[in-house]
Design a protein around this motif. Structure first.
Motif, mmCIF file in Angstrom:
data_model
loop_
_atom_site.group_PDB
_atom_site.id
_atom_site.type_symbol
_atom_site.label_atom_id
_atom_site.label_comp_id
_atom_site.label_asym_id
_atom_site.label_seq_id
_atom_site.Cartn_x
_atom_site.Cartn_y
_atom_site.Cartn_z
ATOM 1 N N PRO A 23 47.306 38.700 41.576
ATOM 2 C CA PRO A 23 48.694 38.266 41.353
ATOM 3 C C PRO A 23 49.451 39.254 40.475
ATOM 4 C CG PRO A 23 47.139 36.459 41.010
ATOM 5 C CD PRO A 23 46.325 37.702 41.123
ATOM 6 N N GLN A 24 50.748 39.254 40.612
ATOM 7 C CA GLN A 24 51.585 40.155 39.836
ATOM 8 C C GLN A 24 51.471 39.838 38.344
ATOM 9 O OE1 GLN A 24 55.708 40.091 40.954
ATOM 10 N NE2 GLN A 24 56.266 41.798 39.634
ATOM 11 N N GLY A 25 51.287 40.880 37.541
ATOM 12 C CA GLY A 25 51.155 40.720 36.105
ATOM 13 C C GLY A 25 49.729 40.552 35.637
ATOM 14 N N TYR A 26 48.782 40.359 36.554
ATOM 15 C CA TYR A 26 47.370 40.185 36.193
ATOM 16 C C TYR A 26 46.615 41.507 36.356
ATOM 17 C CZ TYR A 26 47.847 35.085 36.090
ATOM 18 O OH TYR A 26 48.214 33.795 35.783
ATOM 19 N N ILE A 27 45.482 41.592 35.680
ATOM 20 C CA ILE A 27 44.620 42.767 35.735
ATOM 21 C C ILE A 27 43.246 42.332 36.210
ATOM 22 C CG2 ILE A 27 43.530 44.610 34.391
ATOM 23 C CD1 ILE A 27 45.924 44.521 32.528
ATOM 24 N N LEU A 28 42.747 42.981 37.230
ATOM 25 C CA LEU A 28 41.452 42.635 37.817
ATOM 26 C C LEU A 28 40.307 43.200 36.974
ATOM 27 C CD1 LEU A 28 39.729 41.592 40.256
ATOM 28 C CD2 LEU A 28 40.044 43.870 41.256
ATOM 29 N N ILE A 29 39.279 42.383 36.750
ATOM 30 C CA ILE A 29 38.048 42.835 36.100
ATOM 31 C C ILE A 29 36.960 42.780 37.169
ATOM 32 C CG2 ILE A 29 36.443 42.495 34.185
ATOM 33 C CD1 ILE A 29 38.614 41.053 32.684
ATOM 34 N N ALA A 30 36.856 43.831 37.936
ATOM 35 C CA ALA A 30 35.972 43.856 39.090
ATOM 36 C C ALA A 30 34.584 44.372 38.763
ATOM 37 C CB ALA A 30 36.589 44.705 40.208
ATOM 38 N N ARG A 31 34.407 45.011 37.599
ATOM 39 C CA ARG A 31 33.114 45.591 37.263
ATOM 40 C C ARG A 31 32.787 45.324 35.799
ATOM 41 N NH1 ARG A 31 30.957 48.518 41.227
ATOM 42 N NH2 ARG A 31 32.301 49.175 42.931
ATOM 43 N N THR A 32 31.497 45.434 35.492
ATOM 44 C CA THR A 32 31.036 45.239 34.129
ATOM 45 C C THR A 32 31.241 46.513 33.323
ATOM 46 O OG1 THR A 32 28.781 45.957 34.646
ATOM 47 C CG2 THR A 32 29.303 43.625 34.982
ATOM 48 N N VAL A 33 30.749 46.504 32.089
ATOM 49 C CA VAL A 33 30.944 47.650 31.208
ATOM 50 C C VAL A 33 30.225 48.899 31.718
ATOM 51 C CG1 VAL A 33 31.380 46.302 29.144
ATOM 52 C CG2 VAL A 33 29.026 46.795 29.800
ATOM 53 N N SER A 34 29.172 48.730 32.519
ATOM 54 C CA SER A 34 28.453 49.882 33.052
ATOM 55 C C SER A 34 28.736 50.128 34.527
ATOM 56 C CB SER A 34 26.937 49.712 32.848
ATOM 57 O OG SER A 34 26.462 48.600 33.584
ATOM 58 N N GLY A 35 29.697 49.399 35.100
ATOM 59 C CA GLY A 35 30.100 49.663 36.477
ATOM 60 C C GLY A 35 29.461 48.792 37.525
ATOM 61 N N ILE A 36 28.760 47.716 37.138
ATOM 62 C CA ILE A 36 28.149 46.816 38.111
ATOM 63 C C ILE A 36 29.222 45.921 38.715
ATOM 64 C CG2 ILE A 36 26.446 44.978 38.426
ATOM 65 C CD1 ILE A 36 24.903 46.117 36.081
ATOM 66 N N ASP A 37 29.086 45.627 40.003
ATOM 67 C CA ASP A 37 30.030 44.751 40.685
ATOM 68 C C ASP A 37 29.991 43.366 40.042
ATOM 69 O OD1 ASP A 37 31.792 43.599 42.447
ATOM 70 O OD2 ASP A 37 30.309 43.347 44.056
ATOM 71 N N ALA A 38 31.114 42.931 39.477
ATOM 72 C CA ALA A 38 31.182 41.667 38.728
ATOM 73 C C ALA A 38 31.666 40.535 39.628
ATOM 74 C CB ALA A 38 32.087 41.823 37.511
ATOM 75 N N GLN A 39 30.935 40.274 40.697
ATOM 76 C CA GLN A 39 31.248 39.200 41.632
ATOM 77 C C GLN A 39 30.678 37.907 41.083
ATOM 78 O OE1 GLN A 39 31.438 36.414 44.141
ATOM 79 N NE2 GLN A 39 29.368 37.221 44.385
ATOM 80 N N LEU A 40 31.517 36.874 40.903
ATOM 81 C CA LEU A 40 31.141 35.664 40.186
ATOM 82 C C LEU A 40 30.681 34.517 41.064
ATOM 83 C CD1 LEU A 40 34.060 35.577 37.555
ATOM 84 C CD2 LEU A 40 31.802 36.639 37.341
ATOM 85 N N TRP A 41 30.758 34.638 42.378
ATOM 86 C CA TRP A 41 30.345 33.532 43.255
ATOM 87 C C TRP A 41 28.821 33.491 43.323
ATOM 88 C CZ3 TRP A 41 32.773 29.463 45.074
ATOM 89 C CH2 TRP A 41 32.200 28.721 46.120
ATOM 90 N N SER A 42 28.247 32.330 43.018
ATOM 91 C CA SER A 42 26.792 32.192 42.938
ATOM 92 C C SER A 42 26.185 31.591 44.193
ATOM 93 C CB SER A 42 26.428 31.324 41.723
ATOM 94 O OG SER A 42 27.061 30.051 41.813
ATOM 95 N N GLY A 43 26.737 31.895 45.356
ATOM 96 C CA GLY A 43 26.204 31.371 46.602
ATOM 97 C C GLY A 43 25.038 32.195 47.114
ATOM 98 N N LYS A 44 24.646 31.938 48.356
ATOM 99 C CA LYS A 44 23.550 32.669 48.970
ATOM 100 C C LYS A 44 23.998 34.082 49.330
ATOM 101 C CE LYS A 44 21.554 28.469 50.993
ATOM 102 N NZ LYS A 44 21.117 27.812 52.249
ATOM 103 N N ARG A 45 23.010 34.940 49.584
ATOM 104 C CA ARG A 45 23.327 36.309 49.958
ATOM 105 C C ARG A 45 24.081 36.382 51.275
ATOM 106 N NH1 ARG A 45 17.848 39.819 48.457
ATOM 107 N NH2 ARG A 45 17.874 39.366 46.192
ATOM 108 N N SER A 46 23.786 35.421 52.172
ATOM 109 C CA SER A 46 24.475 35.403 53.462
ATOM 110 C C SER A 46 25.908 34.907 53.337
ATOM 111 C CB SER A 46 23.700 34.523 54.446
ATOM 112 O OG SER A 46 23.578 33.195 53.929
#
Length: 281
Positions: A23-46
């Motif tokens: 959204p406009q005005g927001y900043i995405l935090i897509a990665r951790t401090v060392s560059g790992i993908d910070a995907q927060l959904w805890s579902g199955k791999r599929s």
């Protein structure tokens, strides 16, 4: 995110389902401090669903965020906190089995506010910088870490006038003089000044060795003759590509620390120095 945006209080925290729909005005935090993908959904791999955290720096908002917590979905939301249940971009379920709750406070009544938010994965040996606070729980293996800013100090700095900008001075352009048809004149080169006169030289000591002096003079002449040229003459100078800043790429914003945190970490009151100066006077 610049250091000024990190220093600015956070007005909102939310979840989005697509990294390209911030959204406009927001900043995405897509990665951790060392560059790992910070995907927060805890579902199955599929499961192709994804969730990402984003924050909104203060931009004329009436409230700020004083605290953020992660808790199990079946637990009651604490008093004074707001459950961010839906995603900001499409309104679907924000998280699975976990929920993020934030504490909004009116900006006039706030004492502290979040000013820097990062994600770390302790299972990957990631840790937040000093003075950052961790959420007790985690979501999909990630802890939300944050730094806080003192709102009274922030308001005081905001009320100060900005520093004057340097004035750039440009020299006026030179007007080309008209070219006249004058003959080409080649001046004679200036002859070098000779100081071989014995009257200008200081007296020599009695034990002066003329033979050694002549030999050293001849050696200096040979060195001067040989130094007129070099084996690398004409070779173009090339800088190593490793020093080209255009190839560095984007640096993760999460590694930056707020100016407030740096000021608090390296603050020095000069108490001992002032005491020494007082004793001397």
């Amino acid at each position: 995110m610049s250091s000024q945006e990190y220093y600015r209080p956070i007005a909102d925290i939310g979840i989005i389902s697509r990294a390209d729909e911030v959204p406009q005005g927001y900043i995405l935090i897509a990665r951790t401090v060392s560059g790992i993908d910070a995907q927060l959904w805890s579902g199955k791999r599929s499961d192709k669903a994804k969730r990402y955290l984003c924050v909104k720096p203060l931009q004329g908002d009436k409230v700020i965020i004083e605290d953020v917590i992660i808790m199990k979905e079946n637990k009651a939301t604490p008093r004074g906190y707001t459950y961010r249940e839906s995603t900001l971009n499409d309104g679907i379920m924000a998280l699975k089995k976990q929920k993020i709750c934030v504490k909004y406070v009116a900006i006039d009544n706030a004492q502290t506010a979040l000013c820097s938010v990062i994600l770390v994965n302790r299972a990957k040996s990631e840790y937040a910088p000093p003075k950052y606070e961790y959420t007790e729980s985690e979501v999909n293996g990630f802890h939300i870490c944050f730094d806080k800013v003192d709102m009274a100090r922030y308001s005081q700095q905001q009320s100060q006038p900005p520093p004057p900008q340097p004035v750039s001075y440009q020299q006026p352009a030179r007007v080309a003089e008209p070219v006249t048809n004058q003959p080409l004149v080649i001046e004679q080169p200036v002859r070098s000044l000779s100081i071989n006169s014995t009257s200008m030289q200081p007296p020599l000591p009695n034990n002066y060795n003329h033979l050694q002096h002549n030999n050293s003079r001849n050696d200096n002449l040979d060195i001067a003759k040989n130094s007129t040229g070099s084996s690398i003459d004409g070779v173009p100078l090339q800088i190593s590509p490793s020093f080209d800043i255009r190839n560095v790429g984007d640096i993760s914003d999460n590694i930056y620390q707020s100016p407030y945190m740096i000021d608090e970490k390296y603050r020095h009151e000069f108490t001992l120095e002032n005491q020494v100066m007082t004793n001397r006077s």
